[in-house]
Scaffold this active site. Structure first.
Site, PDB file in Angstrom:
ATOM      1  N   LEU A 118     -23.710 -25.887  85.664  1.00  0.00           N
ATOM      2  CA  LEU A 118     -24.062 -24.476  85.634  1.00  0.00           C
ATOM      3  C   LEU A 118     -24.222 -24.023  87.077  1.00  0.00           C
ATOM      4  O   LEU A 118     -24.725 -24.777  87.918  1.00  0.00           O
ATOM      5  CB  LEU A 118     -25.377 -24.253  84.869  1.00  0.00           C
ATOM      6  CG  LEU A 118     -25.362 -24.537  83.362  1.00  0.00           C
ATOM      7  CD1 LEU A 118     -26.765 -24.353  82.775  1.00  0.00           C
ATOM      8  CD2 LEU A 118     -24.364 -23.644  82.639  1.00  0.00           C
ATOM      9  N   ASP A 119     -23.821 -22.797  87.363  1.00  0.00           N
ATOM     10  CA  ASP A 119     -23.942 -22.276  88.720  1.00  0.00           C
ATOM     11  C   ASP A 119     -25.415 -22.250  89.155  1.00  0.00           C
ATOM     12  O   ASP A 119     -26.329 -22.272  88.329  1.00  0.00           O
ATOM     13  CB  ASP A 119     -23.362 -20.864  88.807  1.00  0.00           C
ATOM     14  CG  ASP A 119     -21.854 -20.855  88.598  1.00  0.00           C
ATOM     15  OD1 ASP A 119     -21.231 -21.924  88.761  1.00  0.00           O
ATOM     16  OD2 ASP A 119     -21.310 -19.791  88.263  1.00  0.00           O
ATOM     17  N   TYR A 120     -25.601 -22.141  90.447  1.00  0.00           N
ATOM     18  CA  TYR A 120     -26.930 -22.176  91.066  1.00  0.00           C
ATOM     19  C   TYR A 120     -27.892 -21.178  90.416  1.00  0.00           C
ATOM     20  O   TYR A 120     -29.058 -21.494  90.154  1.00  0.00           O
ATOM     21  CB  TYR A 120     -26.786 -21.886  92.560  1.00  0.00           C
ATOM     22  CG  TYR A 120     -28.051 -22.002  93.373  1.00  0.00           C
ATOM     23  CD1 TYR A 120     -28.692 -23.232  93.534  1.00  0.00           C
ATOM     24  CD2 TYR A 120     -28.590 -20.882  94.005  1.00  0.00           C
ATOM     25  CE1 TYR A 120     -29.849 -23.339  94.302  1.00  0.00           C
ATOM     26  CE2 TYR A 120     -29.735 -20.978  94.777  1.00  0.00           C
ATOM     27  CZ  TYR A 120     -30.362 -22.207  94.921  1.00  0.00           C
ATOM     28  OH  TYR A 120     -31.502 -22.308  95.681  1.00  0.00           O
ATOM     29  N   THR A 122     -27.349 -19.690  87.414  1.00  0.00           N
ATOM     30  CA  THR A 122     -27.213 -19.667  85.964  1.00  0.00           C
ATOM     31  C   THR A 122     -28.235 -20.620  85.360  1.00  0.00           C
ATOM     32  O   THR A 122     -28.395 -21.745  85.821  1.00  0.00           O
ATOM     33  CB  THR A 122     -25.798 -20.085  85.532  1.00  0.00           C
ATOM     34  OG1 THR A 122     -24.842 -19.168  86.079  1.00  0.00           O
ATOM     35  CG2 THR A 122     -25.664 -20.079  84.015  1.00  0.00           C
ATOM     36  N   HIS A 204     -16.479 -20.296  87.568  1.00  0.00           N
ATOM     37  CA  HIS A 204     -17.176 -19.010  87.436  1.00  0.00           C
ATOM     38  C   HIS A 204     -16.571 -18.166  86.314  1.00  0.00           C
ATOM     39  O   HIS A 204     -16.482 -16.940  86.419  1.00  0.00           O
ATOM     40  CB  HIS A 204     -17.128 -18.225  88.747  1.00  0.00           C
ATOM     41  CG  HIS A 204     -17.640 -18.992  89.931  1.00  0.00           C
ATOM     42  ND1 HIS A 204     -18.894 -19.568  89.985  1.00  0.00           N
ATOM     43  CD2 HIS A 204     -17.056 -19.284  91.126  1.00  0.00           C
ATOM     44  CE1 HIS A 204     -19.070 -20.168  91.155  1.00  0.00           C
ATOM     45  NE2 HIS A 204     -17.963 -20.027  91.857  1.00  0.00           N
TER      46      HIS A 204
END
Length: 257
Positions: A118-120, A122, A204
């Site tokens: 998961l993104d930073y 998210t 993304h």
């Protein structure tokens, strides 16, 4: 457990026994010499009592804890984790907090790693395991495991045309190489919130999908992977998965154990 030294029969039940240091070493908590040092320091408890005897025999019905965390002799471990905002989906970084910061010291030798990322910024559900085959299959588009995200966005409300376009699949052309996306399910919740279910994981992807239709993602949270739901009110906690959820994931990815 494996490599038991002997067995005894109590009340018609066979109890298998092993030396404490060997049990911990076999379970991946360090070498024999390393776990003996942990035992000597008083970090190991058997059934709630501190044990400093590395040669103490423990049975498969005993509860062994290392530094307050229950020890497991299972080959594969499976956890759910609600990733907080501002945490890297990585096991190591010299500058930023990672999910490794939330894993108890007693499990750091178990070779755990997150499934996918998961993104930073998210938040939400991560599966953390040392089952490499399951990890590979869960991240492979071949098995089409659905992942659902809760989105807070800025821009006009979701239209029927947008819902239909997501359902048909469309192409992202915002990078050097156009990417054809598989059909996905977009469900409006209100004027600034929606749910999106996808079965792939491009870079993304969710943010790019929304941006293509001039919606800017403000908050993004993964709420489920297949039938596995994010643990409620357990942000930052490592939650052991029940056998029913493990069996679901193995079945969904065609793994027989």
């Amino acid at each position: 457990m494996t490599c038991y030294y002997f067995e005894k029969i109590f009340n018609n039940a066979t109890i298998l026994f092993m030396r404490l240091d060997k049990m911990l070493a076999n379970s991946g908590y360090g070498t024999r010499s390393e776990v003996r040092k942990l035992i000597t320091r008083g970090l190991v408890c058997i059934n709630g009592e501190v044990c400093k005897d590395a040669g103490q025999n423990v049975g498969d019905t005993d509860t062994v804890e290392l530094d307050g965390a229950k020890c497991s002799s299972k080959e594969h471990l499976y956890f759910k984790f609600d990733k907080p905002d501002g945490v890297l989906t990585a096991m190591e970084d010299k500058r930023l907090p990672t999910i490794a910061d939330f894993i108890p010291a007693s499990l750091m030798t178990k070779k755990l790693s997150p499934v996918g990322r998961l993104d930073y910024h998210t938040t939400g559900l991560l599966i953390i395991t040392n089952d490499g085959e399951l990890s590979h299959r869960l991240t492979s588009p071949k098995y089409k495991i659905p992942k659902t995200y809760q989105i807070t966005f800025e821009g006009q409300k979701i239209t029927d045309d947008m819902v239909n376009t997501f359902a048909e699949g469309f192409t992202l052309d915002d990078m050097d190489t156009p990417v054809k996306l598989a059909p996905s399910t977009l469900v409006p919740v209100d004027d600034n919130h929606c749910l999106l279910t996808i079965k792939e994981g491009k870079t993304h992807q969710v943010r790019r999908m929304m941006a293509k239709f001039n919606r800017s993602v403000v908050e993004l949270r993964r709420v489920s992977i297949g039938d596995i739901k994010v643990p409620e009110q357990k942000e930052g906690e490592l939650i052991e998965m029940p056998s029913s959820e493990i069996e679901y994931l193995l079945k969904a990815t065609g793994i027989t154990k």
